[in-house]
Each structure stands twice: as structure tokens, then as C-alpha cells.
Design a protein around this motif. Structure first.
Motif, PDB file in Angstrom:
ATOM      1  N   LEU A  48       0.831  -1.203   0.000  1.00 11.10           N
ATOM      2  CA  LEU A  48       0.000   0.000   0.000  1.00 11.10           C
ATOM      3  C   LEU A  48       0.867   1.254   0.000  1.00 11.10           C
ATOM      4  O   LEU A  48       1.616   1.488   0.945  1.00 11.10           O
ATOM      5  N   THR A  49       0.768   2.056  -1.047  1.00 12.17           N
ATOM      6  CA  THR A  49       1.483   3.339  -1.026  1.00 12.17           C
ATOM      7  C   THR A  49       0.590   4.402  -0.399  1.00 12.17           C
ATOM      8  O   THR A  49      -0.628   4.239  -0.297  1.00 12.17           O
ATOM      9  N   GLY A  50       1.230   5.504  -0.022  1.00 16.32           N
ATOM     10  CA  GLY A  50       0.529   6.509   0.776  1.00 16.32           C
ATOM     11  C   GLY A  50      -0.412   7.398   0.005  1.00 16.32           C
ATOM     12  O   GLY A  50      -1.622   7.366   0.207  1.00 16.32           O
ATOM     13  N   ALA A 105      -1.981  -1.388  -3.985  1.00 15.19           N
ATOM     14  CA  ALA A 105      -3.038  -0.363  -3.939  1.00 15.19           C
ATOM     15  C   ALA A 105      -2.446   0.938  -3.420  1.00 15.19           C
ATOM     16  O   ALA A 105      -1.389   0.938  -2.794  1.00 15.19           O
ATOM     17  N   ASP A 106      -3.127   2.025  -3.711  1.00 16.97           N
ATOM     18  CA  ASP A 106      -2.687   3.327  -3.203  1.00 16.97           C
ATOM     19  C   ASP A 106      -3.772   3.906  -2.288  1.00 16.97           C
ATOM     20  O   ASP A 106      -4.951   3.907  -2.644  1.00 16.97           O
ATOM     21  N   SER A 107      -3.350   4.388  -1.123  1.00 16.44           N
ATOM     22  CA  SER A 107      -4.314   4.934  -0.153  1.00 16.44           C
ATOM     23  C   SER A 107      -5.121   6.089  -0.730  1.00 16.44           C
ATOM     24  O   SER A 107      -6.322   6.195  -0.488  1.00 16.44           O
ATOM     25  N   GLY A 108      -4.447   6.954  -1.477  1.00 19.82           N
ATOM     26  CA  GLY A 108      -5.125   8.115  -2.053  1.00 19.82           C
ATOM     27  C   GLY A 108      -6.237   7.710  -2.993  1.00 19.82           C
ATOM     28  O   GLY A 108      -7.302   8.335  -3.043  1.00 19.82           O
ATOM     29  N   VAL A 109      -5.987   6.650  -3.765  1.00 14.86           N
ATOM     30  CA  VAL A 109      -6.997   6.158  -4.706  1.00 14.86           C
ATOM     31  C   VAL A 109      -8.150   5.520  -3.935  1.00 14.86           C
ATOM     32  O   VAL A 109      -9.324   5.782  -4.205  1.00 14.86           O
ATOM     33  N   GLY A 145      -1.834  13.988   1.622  1.00 14.73           N
ATOM     34  CA  GLY A 145      -1.732  14.476   2.995  1.00 14.73           C
ATOM     35  C   GLY A 145      -1.336  13.374   3.959  1.00 14.73           C
ATOM     36  O   GLY A 145      -1.516  12.197   3.692  1.00 14.73           O
ATOM     37  N   CYS A 146      -0.796  13.807   5.105  1.00 16.70           N
ATOM     38  CA  CYS A 146      -0.323  12.854   6.115  1.00 16.70           C
ATOM     39  C   CYS A 146      -1.401  11.858   6.521  1.00 16.70           C
ATOM     40  O   CYS A 146      -1.133  10.683   6.757  1.00 16.70           O
ATOM     41  N   ALA A 147      -2.642  12.355   6.639  1.00 17.23           N
ATOM     42  CA  ALA A 147      -3.711  11.503   7.160  1.00 17.23           C
ATOM     43  C   ALA A 147      -4.128  10.449   6.139  1.00 17.23           C
ATOM     44  O   ALA A 147      -4.768   9.466   6.503  1.00 17.23           O
ATOM     45  N   CYS A 148      -3.752  10.648   4.878  1.00 18.42           N
ATOM     46  CA  CYS A 148      -4.216   9.733   3.829  1.00 18.42           C
ATOM     47  C   CYS A 148      -3.737   8.312   4.115  1.00 18.42           C
ATOM     48  O   CYS A 148      -4.538   7.380   4.249  1.00 18.42           O
ATOM     49  N   SER A 149      -2.431   8.146   4.237  1.00 17.70           N
ATOM     50  CA  SER A 149      -1.925   6.799   4.472  1.00 17.70           C
ATOM     51  C   SER A 149      -2.283   6.322   5.885  1.00 17.70           C
ATOM     52  O   SER A 149      -2.576   5.151   6.097  1.00 17.70           O
ATOM     53  N   ALA A 150      -2.325   7.254   6.863  1.00 19.72           N
ATOM     54  CA  ALA A 150      -2.652   6.865   8.237  1.00 19.72           C
ATOM     55  C   ALA A 150      -4.075   6.312   8.332  1.00 19.72           C
ATOM     56  O   ALA A 150      -4.314   5.285   8.962  1.00 19.72           O
ATOM     57  N   LEU A 151      -5.030   6.992   7.675  1.00 19.45           N
ATOM     58  CA  LEU A 151      -6.428   6.553   7.767  1.00 19.45           C
ATOM     59  C   LEU A 151      -6.623   5.181   7.130  1.00 19.45           C
ATOM     60  O   LEU A 151      -7.325   4.332   7.674  1.00 19.45           O
ATOM     61  N   ILE A 152      -5.990   4.950   5.985  1.00 20.64           N
ATOM     62  CA  ILE A 152      -6.181   3.660   5.309  1.00 20.64           C
ATOM     63  C   ILE A 152      -5.414   2.558   6.057  1.00 20.64           C
ATOM     64  O   ILE A 152      -5.909   1.450   6.226  1.00 20.64           O
ATOM     65  N   THR A 153      -4.214   2.894   6.553  1.00 19.21           N
ATOM     66  CA  THR A 153      -3.424   1.878   7.255  1.00 19.21           C
ATOM     67  C   THR A 153      -4.067   1.483   8.580  1.00 19.21           C
ATOM     68  O   THR A 153      -4.292   0.304   8.851  1.00 19.21           O
ATOM     69  N   TYR A 154      -4.383   2.487   9.406  1.00 25.34           N
ATOM     70  CA  TYR A 154      -4.918   2.181  10.737  1.00 25.34           C
ATOM     71  C   TYR A 154      -6.414   1.874  10.696  1.00 25.34           C
ATOM     72  O   TYR A 154      -6.951   1.274  11.611  1.00 25.34           O
ATOM     73  N   ARG A 192      -0.019 -10.184   5.740  1.00 23.08           N
ATOM     74  CA  ARG A 192       1.240  -9.437   5.609  1.00 23.08           C
ATOM     75  C   ARG A 192       1.004  -8.196   4.751  1.00 23.08           C
ATOM     76  O   ARG A 192       0.502  -8.297   3.627  1.00 23.08           O
ATOM     77  N   ALA A 193       1.411  -7.061   5.279  1.00 25.25           N
ATOM     78  CA  ALA A 193       1.225  -5.822   4.524  1.00 25.25           C
ATOM     79  C   ALA A 193       2.512  -5.008   4.518  1.00 25.25           C
ATOM     80  O   ALA A 193       3.200  -4.908   5.542  1.00 25.25           O
ATOM     81  N   LEU A 194       2.831  -4.479   3.352  1.00 29.10           N
ATOM     82  CA  LEU A 194       3.947  -3.538   3.237  1.00 29.10           C
ATOM     83  C   LEU A 194       3.339  -2.150   3.050  1.00 29.10           C
ATOM     84  O   LEU A 194       2.673  -1.889   2.054  1.00 29.10           O
ATOM     85  N   ILE A 195       3.548  -1.302   4.058  1.00 24.62           N
ATOM     86  CA  ILE A 195       2.977   0.039   4.010  1.00 24.62           C
ATOM     87  C   ILE A 195       4.077   1.012   3.586  1.00 24.62           C
ATOM     88  O   ILE A 195       5.104   1.121   4.264  1.00 24.62           O
ATOM     89  N   VAL A 196       3.865   1.695   2.486  1.00 24.28           N
ATOM     90  CA  VAL A 196       4.878   2.617   1.953  1.00 24.28           C
ATOM     91  C   VAL A 196       4.276   4.017   1.919  1.00 24.28           C
ATOM     92  O   VAL A 196       3.473   4.327   1.042  1.00 24.28           O
TER      93      VAL A 196
END
Lengths: 335, 155
Positions: free
Chosen positions: A233-235, A261-265, A280-289, A303-307
Motif C-alpha cells: 500500500l502506497t501513501g 493499492a494506493d491509499s489516495g486512490v 496528505g499525512c492523514a491519507c496513508s494513516a487513515l487507510i493503514t490504521y 502481511r502488509a507492506l505500508i509505503v
């Protein structure tokens, strides 16, 4: 000789810390999107009843922290350290919130890569035995970011074909040695990459090479292939940046598959007026958490790779004609 | 010290990447944008003409009606901005909303609204013209230059 490392840029936590709890607070536009069911709190008023968007952003961050530590049934003074960052000048959202909660604080700036930066540092503190509980927190706010980096909110401006929409919200993760199901096993610290993109409306194209570089380094350091992960997952590359990343990975001989996948998308799928996706900072945080962590807790992802990707320019640097230096930081989450 | 060879290689890599990015970045829909700008800009001008006709029908001459017409259009642009209605028009119509004087009013009011939070002096007062400022500076400058050329030419 450092022993908890592998390859050129990857940290391997020897006793992998866990995410004890995590929380997400999302704004109104984010709640129109398909991810709404995964957020802990949705706020219909993006101003959060405050007079300025900067104050509103702090409220988002404060709520995310309170929910995260509340769910873990700990008090603020049991948290040993908080790593937090945001997009506003001198990271005021983070420091003002840290003052309010009276948690020992280290401020970070990694633009939109802050969520992973924080998680990396919090995990290192816990794994190193320097903290029992460490927080990783980040926030962003559409109006606050827009007026700092771009134009006044009500200005008549047409979106570019690569414009993204800053996510309003905050995400917090409480990291500890035990008490959670999802482990943070590795982290890859990215290099700053600048491929000469100067247009501040092209964040996706500017950040894609940094994401490619970090993913490539991570896979090389760990000797894995992309299929090892259920999710990469990219940010906040957005649709255009994500397409470029896929092409770059093909060129490097490690094509990413359906697990990418991309968090922004994901954030703004089908939401009108959001350009090519969230940022924005919250973009990847909201999708990841929100999405990924909860899916992992439900045993649907193992297993997830968060980028998380960040564009490290300032309004000053692009007005002076400088290109946009970018970074991507990665962490591995395993169930 | 970075060797000239490494520098050249980096420049080549960047150029190559920028070609790739350009090939993937979607092109702006120029024809659509031009048509929408023409129609929306035209509609705003029709409103302006209507306002002017009202003034001339009340006995003003064409010349006398210009100033109150502009003032009215500026007022409309300012009020629409205050109601958060001009931003969507701009997002839809681009230059069609930006070029008429209503768009100019929008730039001033939008900045005023944004910077009011930093106070009336250091915020709104100082930064109201942050977008409109360059238009004024270069508008006045080009006015002076054109007048100078005319003066030199016709004596």
C-alpha cells in the motif's frame, strides 16, 4: 556493528513490537468515500466547530490519540513517548496537541510519509527497550494545507489533471511490546529522491520514483518478492502516480501485481471533486490504521507492506524554481 | 565533489523519467475547457450587459453607465465568493470565471476571507492582494508602457 539490520536500509526489529491499538478520525469528504466504515470517528463539520482550520486539525489529532489510548485502556501519562508530525509550518498541530495531552513528544517532519516515519521510530523505541508504550500520530487538513501550500480556499481555480485532494483527518497508533495481534517486523528507511519534477500540482509523478526506490530496496534487502505480501500500500500517489509507479517497477524488473493499492486512490473512489485521489499525512494513516490494520485483526490480511510517500518541498522552494525532493518510508505489518 | 560524468548521468536519468511521467500524465481537455470558458465567460458578460442596460434605461449615457456596471459586477463576484459559490464556478469554468471582473473580485475576497484569521492588520489588510496584486502591478505597468508608446508615436 548494528545487528538489527539487513541490507542497505532495512531495520529488522528483533522482538517485533505490536500495534496495541489504533484509531482514525475522518472529515466529511473522506466519509463520503468507500472507506467510511473503517474509521473510528467521522466528523461532519471539517472545522470541528473551531474558528480556524489549524485549530480544527488539532482536534482531529487529539481525538485520534484519545480513542487509541482509550481503546487500549491506558492513560496519557502511561505513554512514554509520542512521535507526531503534520504538514503545517513548524508542525504546530502536533506540538500543540502534545502540549494539551502532556505526553513526552518528538516532532517529526516527513510530509505525507510521517505516518510510517512515526511507526518506525515508535517501534524502534519499544524494541530497543526505551519505551513500554509509544504513540505514532499524524494529521492533515484540507483547508489548512490548501491555504499554506496553494491558494485561498474560495479562489476560482480549475483543478489540474494531476491535482489531488488533501485528506482531512488524523490517525494514531499505540505501539507496545505486547498486547496486540499485529506485529511491526521491519522498516525500510527511504532515501530522498528528486527526479526534477517542479510542478507542485504533480505530487504523484514527483513521489512515484521515491516509492519505487524504497519498495525496490526493501525487497532487495529482505530477499523477498512482491507476492510475499497480501497488500502493498502506497501513501498518496493518486491514480497518476500509482500508474507511474507500476511502470517504474516493471522497468526495474519487479512488477507489482494485484496486491498493490494506493491509499489516495482508495480514499476517494467515486467521490466528486477530489482530483486523482487523496493526499496528505492523514491519507496513508487513515487507510493503514483504519482499513489495513482492522482487516489484519480480522485475519483477512496477514502481511502488509505500508509505503508512505512524502513530497518534501515548501511553498518557498517551489516558488524559487526548485524541483520537489521526495521520500518514501516503509514498514512491514504481520499478523 | 561530484564528477561531471555522474552529474550528466543524473541529468539524463531525470530527463528520461520526465519523459515517462509526461507520457502518463493525462492531458488537460483543452477543447472542453475552451468551450466551457467561452460559454460561462460569455454568460457572465451577458449579465454585465444586462446590468448596463438597466443603468442606461434609467437615463445614464453609455459612458456614465460603465463605472456603476463594473461596481455591480464586482459586488456580485464578491458576494458569490462570500457564499462559497464562486469557487465551484471557477473549478468548472477555469478562465471563463477568472477573466471577467467578477473573477478579479473573487481573488481579492477569497484572500481576504482566508487571511482574516490572522487579524485585520497583519492578516487581511496585508494579504488581501496576494493573488490580485500582480494583476494590478503589471496591469498598471503595461498601461503606462502602452500610453508611452502612443505618446512617442503620436507626439
Amino acid at each position: 556493528m548494528a545487528t538489527k539490520r539487513v541490507g542497505g536500509s532495512t531495520i529488522v526489529y528483533s522482538t517485533p513490537p505490536v500495534i496495541v491499538s489504533a484509531a482514525t478520525v475522518a472529515g466529511p469528504k473522506e466519509s463520503e468515500g468507500p472507506m467510511v466504515e473503517w474509521f473510528d470517528e467521522t466528523v461532519p463539520d471539517d472545522m470541528f466547530g473551531e474558528r480556524t482550520p489549524e485549530k480544527a486539525e488539532r482536534r482531529f489529532m487529539e481525538d485520534a490519540i484519545k480513542i487509541a489510548i482509550g481503546n487500549a485502556q491506558v492513560l496519557p501519562d502511561q505513554v512514554n513517548v509520542m512521535f507526531a508530525g503534520d504538514l503545517l509550518n513548524q508542525i504546530i498541530s502536533s506540538s500543540f496537541t502534545a502540549e494539551k495531552l502532556a505526553i513526552p513528544f518528538v516532532g517529526l517532519y516527513g510530509a505525507c510519509s510521517t505516518s510510517v516515519q512515526g511507526l518506525t521510530m515508535a517501534s524502534a523505541m519499544v524494541d530497543g527497550g526505551y519505551a513500554d508504550l509509544a504513540l505514532a500520530v499524524t494529521s492533515s487538513h484540507y483547508q489548512a494545507a490548501e491555504r499554506q501550500f496553494r491558494y485561498p480556499i474560495e479562489l476560482n481555480i480549475m483543478r489540474k489533471t494531476t491535482s489531488q485532494y488533501t485528506v482531512t483527518g488524523a490517525g494514531a497508533a499505540l505501539v507496545g511490546a505486547s498486547g496486540g495481534k499485529i506485529k511491526i517486523t521491519e522498516a525500510t528507511i527511504g532515501k530522498v529522491i528528486d527526479m526534477g519534477i517542479k510542478n507542485p500540482h504533480q505530487m504523484g509523478p514527483a513521489m512515484a520514483p521515491a516509492a519505487a526506490d524504497t519498495i525496490f530496496s526493501h525487497l532487495a534487502d529482505t530477499g523477498r518478492n512482491p507476492e510475499y505480501y497480501d497488500v502493498i500500500l502506497t501513501g498518496d500517489l493518486g491514480r497518476v502516480g500509482a500508474e507511474i509507479l507500476l511502470e517504474l517497477m516493471v522497468q526495474r524488473g519487479v512488477p507489482l501485481g494485484e496486491n498493490y493499492a494506493d491509499s489516495g486512490v482508495l480514499m476517494f473512489e467515486g467521490v466528486r471533486g477530489t482530483g486523482v485521489g487523496g493526499s496528505g499525512c492523514a491519507c496513508s494513516a487513515l487507510i493503514t490504521y483504519g482499513y489495513v490494520w482492522k482487516k489484519m485483526c480480522q485475519n483477512e490480511i496477514s502481511r502488509a507492506l505500508i509505503v508512505a510517500t512524502g513530497a518534501l518541498m515548501s511553498p518557498l522552494s517551489w516558488q524559487q524554481g526548485e524541483s520537489i525532493p521526495c521520500i518514501a518510508n516503509a514498514v512491514v505489518l504481520e499478523a | 565533489m561530484v564528477s561531471p560524468g555522474a552529474k550528466k548521468q543524473k541529468a539524463d536519468e531525470r530527463a528520461k523519467y520526465q519523459r515517462l511521467a509526461t507520457s502518463i500524465v493525462p492531458k488537460p481537455p483543452l477543447v472542453r475547457n475552451a468551450i466551457v470558458a467561452f460559454v460561462v465567460g460569455g454568460l457572465i458578460c451577458m449579465v454585465g450587459q444586462g446590468v448596463m442596460n438597466v443603468f442606461t434605461s434609467r437615463g445614464m449615457s453609455q459612458d456614465e453607465a460603465v463605472a456603476p456596471t463594473l461596481a455591480t459586477m464586482i459586488l456580485i463576484g464578491a458576494v458569490l465568493t462570500g457564499l462559497s459559490a464562486y469557487h465551484p464556478i471557477g473549478e468548472f469554468a477555469g478562465a471563463g470565471a477568472a477573466i471577467p471582473i467578477t473573477g478579479f473580485a473573487n481573488t481579492v475576497v477569497a484572500a481576504a476571507m482566508d487571511f482574516k484569521r490572522e487579524g485585520y492588520i497583519l492578516g487581511m489588510g496585508a494579504k488581501m492582494f496576494i493573488i490580485a496584486g500582480p494583476v494590478l502591478v503589471y496591469g498598471i505597468l503595461s498601461g503606462v508602457l502602452v500610453a508611452l508608446i502612443r505618446w512617442l508615436y503620436r507626439g
